[in-house]
Every structure is written in C-alpha cells, then in structure tokens.
Design an enzyme around this catalytic site. Sequence first.
Site, PDB file in Angstrom:
ATOM      1  N   GLY A   1      59.548  61.341  85.627  1.00 45.45           N
ATOM      2  CA  GLY A   1      59.366  60.034  85.013  1.00 45.45           C
ATOM      3  C   GLY A   1      60.289  59.017  85.664  1.00 45.45           C
ATOM      4  O   GLY A   1      60.746  59.210  86.789  1.00 45.45           O
TER       5      GLY A   1
ATOM      6  N   ARG B   1      67.464  52.738  69.342  1.00 47.29           N
ATOM      7  CA  ARG B   1      67.272  52.081  70.639  1.00 47.29           C
ATOM      8  C   ARG B   1      66.532  50.763  70.458  1.00 47.29           C
ATOM      9  O   ARG B   1      65.587  50.689  69.680  1.00 47.29           O
ATOM     10  CB  ARG B   1      66.468  52.985  71.578  1.00 47.29           C
ATOM     11  CG  ARG B   1      66.193  52.343  72.924  1.00 47.29           C
ATOM     12  CD  ARG B   1      65.499  53.288  73.878  1.00 47.29           C
ATOM     13  NE  ARG B   1      64.161  53.669  73.457  1.00 47.29           N
ATOM     14  CZ  ARG B   1      63.093  52.880  73.525  1.00 47.29           C
ATOM     15  NH1 ARG B   1      63.207  51.656  73.983  1.00 47.29           N
ATOM     16  NH2 ARG B   1      61.910  53.315  73.135  1.00 47.29           N
TER      17      ARG B   1
ATOM     18  N   ALA C   1      63.389  58.204  85.202  1.00 45.71           N
ATOM     19  CA  ALA C   1      64.714  58.692  85.581  1.00 45.71           C
ATOM     20  C   ALA C   1      64.613  59.699  86.731  1.00 45.71           C
ATOM     21  O   ALA C   1      65.336  59.592  87.724  1.00 45.71           O
ATOM     22  CB  ALA C   1      65.410  59.327  84.378  1.00 45.71           C
TER      23      ALA C   1
ATOM     24  N   ARG D   1      63.782  48.115  65.469  1.00 49.77           N
ATOM     25  CA  ARG D   1      62.719  49.025  65.048  1.00 49.77           C
ATOM     26  C   ARG D   1      63.029  49.772  63.753  1.00 49.77           C
ATOM     27  O   ARG D   1      62.173  49.925  62.897  1.00 49.77           O
ATOM     28  CB  ARG D   1      62.457  50.033  66.166  1.00 49.77           C
ATOM     29  CG  ARG D   1      61.848  49.349  67.353  1.00 49.77           C
ATOM     30  CD  ARG D   1      61.710  50.266  68.538  1.00 49.77           C
ATOM     31  NE  ARG D   1      60.990  49.549  69.583  1.00 49.77           N
ATOM     32  CZ  ARG D   1      60.737  50.039  70.783  1.00 49.77           C
ATOM     33  NH1 ARG D   1      61.150  51.254  71.110  1.00 49.77           N
ATOM     34  NH2 ARG D   1      60.075  49.339  71.668  1.00 49.77           N
TER      35      ARG D   1
ATOM     36  N   LEU E   1      63.131  51.902  79.437  1.00 44.61           N
ATOM     37  CA  LEU E   1      62.795  51.777  80.848  1.00 44.61           C
ATOM     38  C   LEU E   1      64.041  51.401  81.632  1.00 44.61           C
ATOM     39  O   LEU E   1      64.306  51.919  82.711  1.00 44.61           O
ATOM     40  CB  LEU E   1      61.699  50.721  81.036  1.00 44.61           C
ATOM     41  CG  LEU E   1      60.401  50.960  80.255  1.00 44.61           C
ATOM     42  CD1 LEU E   1      59.353  49.923  80.647  1.00 44.61           C
ATOM     43  CD2 LEU E   1      59.857  52.351  80.505  1.00 44.61           C
TER      44      LEU E   1
END
Lengths: 661, 258
Positions: free
Chosen positions: A45, A459, A47, A333, A465
């Site tokens: 991905g 987060r 990372a 969130r 990202l």
Amino acid sequence: MSSSKLDAKIPAGTIEEKWTKFRSTVHLVNPANKRSLEVIIVGSGLAGASAAASLAEMGYKVKVFCFQDSPRRAHSIAAQGGINAAKNYQNDGDSVYRLFYDTIKGGDYRAREANVHRLSEVSGAIIDQCVAQGVPFAREYGGTLSNRSFGGTQVQRTFYAAGQTGQQLLLGAYSALQRQVGMGAVKLYARHEMLDVVVIDGKARGIIARDLISGKLEKHFGHAVLLATGGYGNVFFLSTNAMGSNVTAAWKAHKKGAFFGNPCYTQIHPTCIPVSGDHQSKLTLMSESLRNDGRIWVPKKAGDTRKPSEIPEEERDYYLERRYPAFGNLVPRDVASRAAKERCDAGFGVGNSKLAVYLDFEANMMRYGQIEANKQSLQNPTKEKIREMGREVVKEKYGNLFDMYKQITGEDPYELPMRIYPAVHYTMGGLWVDYNLMTTVPGMYALGEANFSDHGANRLGASALMQGLADGYFVIPYTIGDYLSEEIRTKAISTDHEAFVKAEAEVQECINKLMSVKGTKSVDHFHKALGKIMWDKCGMARNEAGLKSAIVEIQKLREEFWKDVRVPGSADEFNPELEKAARVADFLELGELMCKDALNRNESCGGHFREEFQTEEGEALRDDVNYAYVAAWEMKEVGNWELHKEELKYENIKIAQRSYK
Amino acid sequence: MSGSGEKMLNLTLKVWRQKNSNAKGNLETHNVTGISTDMSFLEMFDVLNEKLINEGKEPIAFDHDCREGICGMCSMYINGQPHGPKQGVTTCQLHMRSFKDGDTITVEPWRSVAFPVIKDLAVDRSAFDRIISSGGFVSVNTGNAKDANNILIPKDDADDAFNAAACIGCGACVAACKNGSAMLFVSAKVSQLALLPQGKVEAKGRVLNMVGQMDEEGFGNCTNTGACEAECPKGISLENIARMNREYLSSSLTYVKK
C-alpha cells in the site's frame, strides 16, 4: 514512568530541531554496502510501496510481498477524500505547528509529540513528490493545486483527486515501485502471504511466506523486515476495509516479540452506507469530504416516518451544528459517530432500520447554483435552473461517491438525502514502534496503519494517506540507516539455518491443523460471530461488564473454531478458504487483546469510549493523571499478556479537555 | 434497505470450474434461492460458496478485495459481458436488482491468452504490472521534487489526465476485446503522463517501450471495435487510444534510443 523495555529513542533538542538534527547525524550506509543489504517489505500500500521504491532507489536490495494479484490492489487504493499537508497555499493561517497541534488534539492527547511533529514537517514534501510523479490532483483554473476542508481543522489543507485520492497516490507509489521492479532493484512476490517472521539471535532476519497459487511455503532472508500491512478493522467482520485486509503479519510479529500498542483504539467512521441485511459482506464509506457540503440531520420528532422532503426546516435537528457550533458538521470522526449513535439510540434514527441519519446536500446545491448564476450573470434564474447548475458543481466534486451510493442503495442522492451510519474504518492501534519506526524486535519495522504511532486515540480525516507516505518516502529511508549501518558485516544468512527451518515447520503445522479439523462450520460463520461480539461489546461504546463477557465469549469461540471449522480443498493449491481461515484464527486472538486493552483503560479518549467515563454532556472524559500512556502489550502466550507503559509527555502542547463547541 | 423495494430471486448459475491452469475446465450448474435484490453479485457468490462448503463441496475461487469498485481485483465475465450487464460498474458493484427471478446467469473468467486462468474464475493479470514496469512512470527519485505549485497545470489538462488515470487495471477491456487487446489500459497510462508536464520529458521512450511490452505479453492488436470503452467500468475513453497512436507514430519517427 515508562517501562524499561520501551525506549522510544526520541532525539534530544527542541521539537522543531529533533528531526533535522536526527537526519543530519544519523549513521549512513555507503552505496557499496547498500548493494549487499537486503530488505524485506510486506505489504504494497502507500507505506509499503513508497518505502520499497525509495529504499531501492537508494541502492538496497528489496523484496516486496503482497497477497493480492498486484501491488496496485492494496487497500490504500480505496481512500477517497484526500491527503493533508501544511502547505498554507490557501493563506488561511496553516503551518507545521498548526497541523501538529490539530493532530495531537484530534488524537485526544494520546499520540507521541515528536512523531507527530515530524509527520507535519514532511507533509509538504509528500505533495511535491506526488506531483512530480504525475499524480493528477484537483486544480484551480489558474493551474494551482486545489484544497478542501476536513474534520477537526479550521483551515483548508486537504489535497485531493475527486473522491479517488487514495487511488491516485497509490498508483503514483506503485509506478515508482514498478519502475524499480523493471530495473531489477525490487523483486516482487504478488499472491504471497507472510505467515511468520524469522528471528535469529534476537533480530528479525526474514520471513516465511506462502505462495498462494501453489500453496508452497518459502523462506526469505532479509537484514531487516518492514511490515506495512495495514490495520485490523476486519476483526469486526463488517468494516470499510477490503475483504482481504487482515492482522496476520502484524500478529505473527507480535507473537515473535513485537509489542502491540493501544489495540483498543478503533476508528468508527461517521459516514458510511448503513447495513442492509444479513448477507452484507462489507460496508462502504462515503468520504468525510462530503461533510464539507452535506448537512447532517434527523427529524426533531422521534419515530417520524415522513419523507425527508416533507419535513420542514424547523422540524429538523441539525444536531452537530446545534451541539458544536464552532466546528459544526466538521467535528472529528469520533465525535460525529457518537453523536449519530446518540440520536439513533434515542429513537430519532431514519430509514427502515432506524439506524441511520440524513446527510443532505440540498442547501449547498442551491448555494453553488446561485454562485454559478452570478458568475454567468444570469438575471432572475428559476429555482430549477439554479438547482441544476448547483447539481453540476456537486457532481464534479463528488460524482463518483454519489454514483457509488446510488449503485448500492438504489436511491438517487441528488434527489434524496443520503442515509448514513457509523462503521469500523481504521485502527489507530498497531505494533508499538520507536521514533525510528522499529518494533521491540530489532530489525523489524512497522509502517503506516500497521504501527500505532501518530494518531493517538483518534485519527483526523486525510491523515492516513499522509502518514503512510511520510513513513515510506521520508522517514524510513533515514531511520533504517541507524540500524543497517551496524549490519554491514552481516552476510546473508542461509535459509537452511535452523531458525528458518523451525519457523517453516511451525507454519506448516498450523496449516495442517487447520486442514485437519474438518468440522461442520465455515470460516465466515466464526468470523461473523466474532464480529458481532466485537461490535456489540468493544465497538462505539464499551463498558466493564460487556468487555468482561466479551473476553469469555471470544475464548469460547476460539476453542470452538479449532474444533469445528471446515476448510475445504487442500493446502497445496489456490485455496482462498484456507487463507481466510488462517486470518480469522489470528483475529480470534487479537479480539481478546482488544477487549483486554479497552478494559484496562479506565477512561474515555478519542475512539475509545467507556460509558462509565463521560462528562455530563456525554463527551469523552479522559484521565490524564492515570492514563496518559501508550499501552504496549507483550504476549507471553495466547490469552496471556503483560502490559508495558510508555509515558506520554506533552512539552509543547498544553494537554486540555478537547472542545469543538 | 429502505426504499429500494427488496425482492427475493431464485436463479440458475452456470459457472466456469477449472482446477488449475493446466486442467481442462467446464461449466457447472448451480441453483441459488432466496437471493435478495439488495445483494451485490459477489455477495450472491458468498451465499453460493457457503452452501457448497456446507454440502462438503469445494467453493468457487474468484478474485475480489475492496468490494467498492476501486481495487480492480474482481473480474467476472457475466452473460458474455465483463462485469455484467450494467454500464460503469465492476462486478462487486453490480447488484442483484439488475436481474430477474428465474434468470439463468453464465459466469466465466476473463478470456485472453495473456491472462491465463489460475483456478475457476481467477486469472493471472501480472502482464499489466510488467507493462507498467516498462515505462508507466515518471523517473523521479524520492526527494528530488520542487514545490508542487512551481509548475502550473491548466485545469482542463489536469482533469483529462485524471480521467485517464482513473483506470483500475481490472482488465475488462482485454476481456471485452475480440482480439484480446490491451490498448485501452496502456493508452490510459500513456495519456495520463503525456498530458502532464512532468511526464512529457520521457513521453517518447515511454510509449514505445510500453507498446513493445504489450506486444511481448501476447495481447492482440486494436481494430477499433470500441468494445473496451463500452465495457470499461470506469468510462476510460477511446480518445486515449487515439492519443497513444499519435504519440506512438511521432515517437517512432523521431525518437532515437541512445
């Protein structure tokens, strides 16, 4: 006091100079030596791919493993909304410090200051790098890059490519990776799954991987092993993660000595398409960017069954705007999710299941339409004309998301408000790492979502990202030198070494065991049962009694799994059921640790909400005196862990009750 | 889910079964009952596989991952069309409300010389990765970049590049093409990078190398049928093929490999 087994290796100096000093003084490996140092990277991905490309460019010999058929499939591809960077292109007061501050506060003061500051420092270079690779970010008419807002911030620092930012960033990193594959600097092993780490004399020296097509086990040596294997949200069965996302690589590392940090910190994303029935295999996210232009509401009257269009303005409760006037629909969130749950639990939910709230674009469609009409100097346009023009603006910003919503629900979100509900999305917890991203096993690193380091207990949107690419492009290329500079005399170890042979035999035994149960119930049966326990008792709200019973239920389920699971086919062929079984076996161990961690943390912070610990207004109530630490768990044996604490020190940001009001 | 008018379907499925790449395959018939119109096509396969496992049979292997139409892993050839009858969606986003009670549905893997079958409905698409390795990138090492706003890019160019870059690499274009051509896939990447100033530096060598690799992998040629565009779940335009042909022609006349 921090546990003596945890050394975060935070460099000395002021927060602004730590990273600069570190980079300038860290040991280097000369080009000739790099050519003989081998690095294994698991996961492709953001990372993994960015680390693989960067390390290969530097001259290291790199091997990349992914379980999908191509590195481009990794789940980073599905990230929608954007990527944060402290560029201050909007001249709205952004800075490295402000991004650092927002991230620490957004994480509810449970992240490590030094790591987060470094993340903010490198954020701008990520955008530069991606643009240079040909990533087609959204632009303004003047040709400059465009930005939008995300939750938990008051500036516009999010860069995006329609609702497909993750896709474009990953394809950029994938291109860079494939370039190195083409040059022979990276050897790629697609459709391979890592099933164990090989540790020799206390250092990670390689992995055991299964070729998913032939079923054969393989032994691979590396001077260092990097895990960039994502998060473990699929422990809940239903999540926004891809079907294959799993904890296996991280869990095997944990069992070989890597401590697991804050396993209970789970992010429940507020805007997902609600569950439609028992057949549901996964949940689909509707990007947080929609909260830029969508207003969230429920009817003021409980159990109101009128169509949304028939409910007049004054009978709607825009509860986020009401409760949090300063941030409104753009609260973080965790706050938005809990507020939705609170309204639904109180009987104000909408739709058949009553487990949904409205996300409504009508007002902004009209606003955009009016702006367009002004631009075009239209005199007295009709309401329909204004709406039509506004609809086009919304379509350009979020078209793919609206299409996806319509496809899944059969309803047109341009005409009706979306129905949304929170769903498991991301895990802030992960393998404990020091400042160098190294786990407690020397030579073994964890990058991206797989580590615990940057997001604390919650987060912020568009920061995953950023962190994945920061770790891969700009952190690990420097920090790995600190370790590998000491390894230049280590010759490649033969995979005939007894440690490799033993690890391979253990993996084989585990596979044999799974195949030989020949029980009566499918893997999915157990996975769904585990997911239900986790969602009900270790989900958006947790309490002591629930967590205690969850631990017992999971232990029982695990026992039942090993007695009654049915894995069809054989182990020496392409067998997706066997892959799933091995992953669920690990989730069944992880679930217990998550509950244990949630039970240990007698406070509420970020995504971890213990019902016993809340303010009078129902907000999370932290206990900074007793719990301002990272919980790093060491596995003694399955079901038996020892807790180590890394004390969190806030020297630059004043720790405070989080307020978005 | 509310509002969608959920119905239950009984269906007959004819599914391609093939033990491995060397074995001979055949279509196998299965009946599935009580399929909700709210299910996705892959969730219908989950139900079928669960049934097969409970009956002690081997489930059907198929590729899938994100189940939200972006990873490009799912790849079913449904009633003669890649990703089925609905335009602009992948198999995972195809919902059963697109079918009627009593339908017979034939499901096959992608068919192409360059995509050998691995098992049942799963195929090997690594040829696409090798094509990207041959030139689908900008040669810029990490750390070399200048400030992102240094080069201004007209919005229209950025939008066109993005539309080409939206390709998910699923291979439906190849499966749809009677020649098994990968022109749409290759041209999407060539176009994206040719449209951006960052990609222009290497544009000539890139198009020649990528087309060369495409031919080497055994993909067929393009005869302008347009099936690729019609079946592409992401609406990748044929204009990309035209652009690639122009790039290819001018590059082959002017590019001298040093």
